[in-house]
Design an enzyme around this catalytic site. Structure first.
Site, PDB file in Angstrom:
ATOM      1  CB  CYS A   1      -0.929  -0.010   1.206  1.00 22.41           C
ATOM      2  SG  CYS A   1      -1.966   1.454   1.307  1.00 22.41           S
TER       3      CYS A   1
ATOM      4  CB  CYS B   1      -0.430   2.477   3.961  1.00 25.01           C
ATOM      5  SG  CYS B   1      -1.875   1.748   3.238  1.00 25.01           S
ATOM      6  CG  ASP B   2       3.266   1.313   4.488  1.00 23.67           C
ATOM      7  OD1 ASP B   2       2.864   1.803   5.552  1.00 23.67           O
ATOM      8  OD2 ASP B   2       3.002   0.168   4.110  1.00 23.67           O
TER       9      ASP B   2
END
Ligand code: NDP
Length: 313
Positions: free
Chosen positions: A134, A137-138
């Site tokens: 993701c 997300c990261d």
């Protein structure tokens, strides 16, 4: 044995929206939130395309709001997992991870989908230490660093483009000699100077002392001119598609060859009476929170109609 009128399995936008509609329709839904309460959006940071949030919203906050909204109207949300199902005869029988047995008149399967991995042992070894599925997300952790994205579809291109806004360089590792992504995404990728597309490449493994420091690649695997070499990277992102979480129901519910549950016409009905599906578990195409929410609404309305028509409420 507990008797539930409307059992909702899964707690992403589909499950919670189904719960909002079902509880307001007075059919006392019970939601099993599953292994990842709130679903995939809880692993996202900013969500900017969910209508109603002009300034955007954090994924976990959005899901918490949806949960509260469902609970406000009486939906019971349980932080537990349905581990067994039996759809041989109505009412359908289920078991949860505490061993409790329950029966349900209607079922809404909203179990979502899970990102696929290549299956390398190094993916496990470096999970959370440089391996991610993701980018949104990261990606933040890779500002001014070098990353690689695996995949040649729209998701991979989208992730590579997103990461190019943060990282100093992005490799796109594609196993075929072409991208499968839409033309517009391909053009954006090819135009982006930070993205280098490595066609006909596969990843053999990752290396690094305290996290990912590089990847072992092979070009044209199995061909006479096969070439193996390493690249230095700090982050390794998978974008090779998603696996629908439909295994528990496959014995009864029809799916496509990928495992996505097939729904009938413009409804959320499956081939099994009183069993509906909503969200990413039946959506190989859009995979958007708002689409999942919409299908959750439809599933709850159809469950309510079923209960009413069969005088079960
Ligand atoms: P896709 O199935 O479209 O693409 C998966 C990609 O991963 C393919 O390039 C595939 O390669 C590659 N791949 C699969 N397994 C492996 C493997 N083991 N090793 C290396 N590469 C592998 O999935 P997406 O998640 O990209 O997209 C799913 C759907 O969602 C599509 O319909 C897409 O159009 C849509 N979507 C739309 C977006 C948008 O419009 N903005 C954004 C994101 C997704 P190969 O081609 O060789 O099979």
């Amino acid at each position: 044995m507990e008797h539930i009128k409307c059992l909702i399995i899964g707690s992403g936008p589909a499950g919670y929206t189904a719960a909002i509609y079902a509880s307001r329709a007075n059919i006392a839904p019970v939601v099993y939130a599953g292994l990842q309460p709130g679903g995939q959006l809880t692993t996202t940071t900013e969500v900017e395309n969910f209508p109603g949030y002009p300034e955007g919203v954090q994924g976990p906050e959005l899901m918490e709001d949806l949960r509260k909204q469902a609970e406000r109207f009486g939906a019971q949300v349980r932080d537990a997992v349905i581990t067994e199902a039996n759809l041989d005869a109505k009412p359908y029988v289920f078991k949860d991870d505490s061993g409790n047995e329950l029966i349900a008149d209607t079922v809404i399967i909203a179990t979502g989908a899970t990102a696929k991995y290549l299956g390398l042992s190094d993916e496990e070894k470096y999970r959370g230490m440089g391996v991610s599925a993701c980018a949104t997300c990261d990606g933040f952790f890779y500002r001014k660093k070098v990353v690689a994205v695996v995949g040649g579809g729209d998701t991979a291109c989208e992730e590579a483009l997103y990461l190019s806004g943060l990282a100093s360089k992005v490799y796109l590792i594609v196993r075929k000699p072409f991208l499968r992504a839409s033309k517009v995404m391909q053009e954006r990728v090819f135009k982006n100077e930070k993205i280098e597309v490595l066609f006909e490449h596969n990843t053999l493994g990752l290396f690094g002392e305290n996290g990912v420091e590089g990847a072992h690649l092979v070009k044209r695997l199995g061909e006479a001119d096969e070439e193996r070499y390493d690249i230095a990277i700090d982050g390794f992102f998978l974008a090779i598609g998603h696996q629908p979480n439909s295994t528990l129901f496959k014995k009864w519910v029809n799916t496509d060859q990928m495992g996505f549950i097939l729904t009938q016409g413009n409804t959320q009905a499956t081939n099994v009476e009183a069993v509906f599906a909503a969200g990413d578990v039946c959506d190989p195409v859009y995979r958007q929170g708002i689409v999942a929410a919409g299908s959750g609404c439809k599933a709850a309305m159809e469950a309510e109609r079923y209960l009413s028509e069969h005088e079960l409420i």
